[in-house]
Design an enzyme around this catalytic site. Structure first.
Site, PDB file in Angstrom:
ATOM      1  N   ILE A  29      28.081 103.313  82.759  1.00 54.00           N
ATOM      2  CA  ILE A  29      28.483 102.178  83.664  1.00 54.00           C
ATOM      3  C   ILE A  29      27.023 101.890  84.487  1.00 54.00           C
ATOM      4  O   ILE A  29      26.628 100.714  84.729  1.00 54.00           O
ATOM      5  CB  ILE A  29      29.204 102.504  84.736  1.00 54.00           C
ATOM      6  CG1 ILE A  29      30.738 102.534  84.023  1.00 54.00           C
ATOM      7  CG2 ILE A  29      29.461 101.399  85.690  1.00 54.00           C
ATOM      8  CD1 ILE A  29      31.835 103.021  84.714  1.00 54.00           C
ATOM      9  N   ARG A  54      38.245 109.007  83.433  1.00 61.85           N
ATOM     10  CA  ARG A  54      37.554 110.042  84.143  1.00 61.85           C
ATOM     11  C   ARG A  54      36.216 109.383  84.400  1.00 61.85           C
ATOM     12  O   ARG A  54      35.433 108.991  83.704  1.00 61.85           O
ATOM     13  CB  ARG A  54      37.270 111.416  83.566  1.00 61.85           C
ATOM     14  CG  ARG A  54      38.433 112.060  83.201  1.00 61.85           C
ATOM     15  CD  ARG A  54      39.122 112.668  84.340  1.00 61.85           C
ATOM     16  NE  ARG A  54      40.317 113.422  84.122  1.00 61.85           N
ATOM     17  CZ  ARG A  54      41.587 113.091  84.379  1.00 61.85           C
ATOM     18  NH1 ARG A  54      41.702 112.010  84.843  1.00 61.85           N
ATOM     19  NH2 ARG A  54      42.478 113.997  84.187  1.00 61.85           N
ATOM     20  N   GLU A  55      35.997 108.840  85.934  1.00 63.86           N
ATOM     21  CA  GLU A  55      34.743 108.789  86.221  1.00 63.86           C
ATOM     22  C   GLU A  55      33.786 109.774  86.741  1.00 63.86           C
ATOM     23  O   GLU A  55      34.581 110.559  87.542  1.00 63.86           O
ATOM     24  CB  GLU A  55      34.932 107.606  87.419  1.00 63.86           C
ATOM     25  CG  GLU A  55      35.628 106.382  86.939  1.00 63.86           C
ATOM     26  CD  GLU A  55      35.804 105.280  88.084  1.00 63.86           C
ATOM     27  OE1 GLU A  55      36.236 104.317  87.962  1.00 63.86           O
ATOM     28  OE2 GLU A  55      35.819 105.603  89.399  1.00 63.86           O
ATOM     29  N   ARG A  62      20.299 111.845 105.857  1.00 61.55           N
ATOM     30  CA  ARG A  62      20.899 111.751 104.704  1.00 61.55           C
ATOM     31  C   ARG A  62      21.721 110.257 104.593  1.00 61.55           C
ATOM     32  O   ARG A  62      22.647 110.402 105.556  1.00 61.55           O
ATOM     33  CB  ARG A  62      21.821 112.872 104.385  1.00 61.55           C
ATOM     34  CG  ARG A  62      21.233 114.100 104.039  1.00 61.55           C
ATOM     35  CD  ARG A  62      20.138 114.267 102.681  1.00 61.55           C
ATOM     36  NE  ARG A  62      19.780 115.334 102.438  1.00 61.55           N
ATOM     37  CZ  ARG A  62      18.962 115.684 101.388  1.00 61.55           C
ATOM     38  NH1 ARG A  62      18.533 114.559 100.703  1.00 61.55           N
ATOM     39  NH2 ARG A  62      18.550 116.853 100.963  1.00 61.55           N
ATOM     40  N   ALA A 101      15.200 122.311  99.519  1.00 59.56           N
ATOM     41  CA  ALA A 101      16.066 122.160  98.094  1.00 59.56           C
ATOM     42  C   ALA A 101      15.411 120.559  97.704  1.00 59.56           C
ATOM     43  O   ALA A 101      14.863 119.864  98.317  1.00 59.56           O
ATOM     44  CB  ALA A 101      17.296 121.874  98.273  1.00 59.56           C
ATOM     45  N   GLU A 145       9.918 123.562  95.729  1.00 55.67           N
ATOM     46  CA  GLU A 145      10.536 122.956  96.766  1.00 55.67           C
ATOM     47  C   GLU A 145      10.050 123.577  98.126  1.00 55.67           C
ATOM     48  O   GLU A 145       9.894 123.044  99.146  1.00 55.67           O
ATOM     49  CB  GLU A 145      12.038 122.707  96.652  1.00 55.67           C
ATOM     50  CG  GLU A 145      12.280 121.708  95.716  1.00 55.67           C
ATOM     51  CD  GLU A 145      11.905 120.248  95.899  1.00 55.67           C
ATOM     52  OE1 GLU A 145      11.762 119.832  97.230  1.00 55.67           O
ATOM     53  OE2 GLU A 145      11.760 119.537  94.891  1.00 55.67           O
ATOM     54  N   GLU A 178       8.264 121.553 100.932  1.00 54.51           N
ATOM     55  CA  GLU A 178       8.838 121.063 102.236  1.00 54.51           C
ATOM     56  C   GLU A 178       8.650 121.936 103.193  1.00 54.51           C
ATOM     57  O   GLU A 178       8.312 121.604 104.610  1.00 54.51           O
ATOM     58  CB  GLU A 178      10.473 121.323 101.988  1.00 54.51           C
ATOM     59  CG  GLU A 178      10.940 120.192 100.913  1.00 54.51           C
ATOM     60  CD  GLU A 178      12.430 120.230 100.887  1.00 54.51           C
ATOM     61  OE1 GLU A 178      13.077 120.890 101.437  1.00 54.51           O
ATOM     62  OE2 GLU A 178      12.910 119.353  99.999  1.00 54.51           O
ATOM     63  N   GLU A 218      26.801 117.993  88.773  1.00 52.23           N
ATOM     64  CA  GLU A 218      25.895 118.541  89.626  1.00 52.23           C
ATOM     65  C   GLU A 218      25.826 119.891  89.384  1.00 52.23           C
ATOM     66  O   GLU A 218      27.004 120.693  89.820  1.00 52.23           O
ATOM     67  CB  GLU A 218      25.559 118.111  91.105  1.00 52.23           C
ATOM     68  CG  GLU A 218      24.297 118.676  91.902  1.00 52.23           C
ATOM     69  CD  GLU A 218      24.137 118.116  93.052  1.00 52.23           C
ATOM     70  OE1 GLU A 218      22.966 118.172  93.414  1.00 52.23           O
ATOM     71  OE2 GLU A 218      24.754 117.321  93.449  1.00 52.23           O
ATOM     72  N   GLU A 235       6.250 111.648  98.072  1.00 51.89           N
ATOM     73  CA  GLU A 235       6.255 110.300  98.929  1.00 51.89           C
ATOM     74  C   GLU A 235       7.587 109.594  99.156  1.00 51.89           C
ATOM     75  O   GLU A 235       8.467 109.735  98.626  1.00 51.89           O
ATOM     76  CB  GLU A 235       5.708 109.144  97.717  1.00 51.89           C
ATOM     77  CG  GLU A 235       5.166 107.731  98.471  1.00 51.89           C
ATOM     78  CD  GLU A 235       4.419 107.070  97.573  1.00 51.89           C
ATOM     79  OE1 GLU A 235       4.507 105.789  97.758  1.00 51.89           O
ATOM     80  OE2 GLU A 235       3.630 107.301  96.674  1.00 51.89           O
TER      81      GLU A 235
END
Length: 180
Positions: free
Chosen positions: A13, A36-37, A63, A75, A91, A95, A118, A137
Site C-alpha cells: 500500500i 492482515r495490515e 518523538r 538506538a 549509534e 548519539e 520490526e 542530519e
C-alpha cells in the site's frame, strides 16, 4: 492445533524511506480468509551503556507520533545487511560520543507484534571511552548520564515508557539484583 496462517495475496500500500505498509489476504487455520495490515520495518539496534561508576547513558528525543520528548537508550535504524552489533556501536558513537570494545548481545525484542515485523537488537556495553558525537542530519537530542537506580525508578514510575529501554533496564536490574 496448527496456528500458522497461509499467505494468499500480498498488496503493498505504501513504500516509504524506512517502512512499507502491506494489506495481505491470509487463510486462517480454520480455512476462512482474513486481511492482515502490517508494517514491514528494517529494524533497529540499541545499546544499554553502563560506565564504571554504574551510570547509564540515555538520550532525550522528541518523538512525533506521541508528540512528546522520550527518554531512551541510544538506538537507531539498522541498514540493510548491517551487522546488528556494528549498528548498535555506530549509534552509541553517533548519539552519545562513546566507543567501546566491550559489547555483548543483551536482548532481542519485537516491540509491536500486532502490526509490525520490526526487530530490535539490544547490546550491553561497558568500558566506555569518550569521543565525539556526530548526529545524523535532522536529528536533535540531549544526552543524559544518570545513576542506574534513577533510571530504574523512572521505569517503575512510568516516566520511561519506551519498550526497548524498559526491557533493557529491567533485565539489567534483574541480572544484577538491583532494586529500589
Amino acid at each position: 492445533m496448527d496456528l500458522k496462517e497461509k499467505l494468499i495475496k500480498s498488496e503493498l500500500i505504501y513504500d516509504g524511506r524506512i517502512l512499507q505498509l502491506y494489506n495481505d489476504e491470509v487463510e486462517l487455520p480454520g480455512g476462512k480468509h482474513s486481511r492482515r495490515e502490517y508494517v514491514n520495518h528494517s529494524g533497529g539496534c540499541a545499546v544499554l551503556a553502563v560506565d564504571e561508576e554504574g551510570f547509564i547513558y540515555l538520550v532525550e528525543q522528541f518523538r512525533y507520533p506521541y508528540a512528546e520528548v522520550m527518554l531512551e537508550i541510544p538506538a537507531g535504524k539498522r541498514n540493510k545487511g548491517e551487522d546488528p552489533k556494528d549498528c548498535a556501536l555506530r549509534e552509541l558513537e553517533e548519539e552519545c560520543g562513546l566507543v567501546t570494545d566491550s559489547a555483548e548481545k543483551f536482548l532481542e525484542i519485537y516491540p509491536t507484534v500486532a502490526y509490525s515485523n520490526e526487530h530490535i537488537y539490544v547490546y550491553l556495553a561497558h568500558a566506555l571511552k569518550g569521543t565525539h558525537a556526530h548526529l545524523d542530519e535532522g536529528e536533535f537530542l540531549n544526552v543524559r548520564r544518570m545513576p542506574f537506580k534513577d533510571a530504574l525508578k523512572m521505569v517503575l514510575d512510568m516516566s520511561i515508557r519506551d519498550s526497548k529501554t524498559v526491557a533493557a533496564i529491567l533485565k539489567y536490574a534483574y541480572l544484577n539484583k538491583i532494586s529500589i
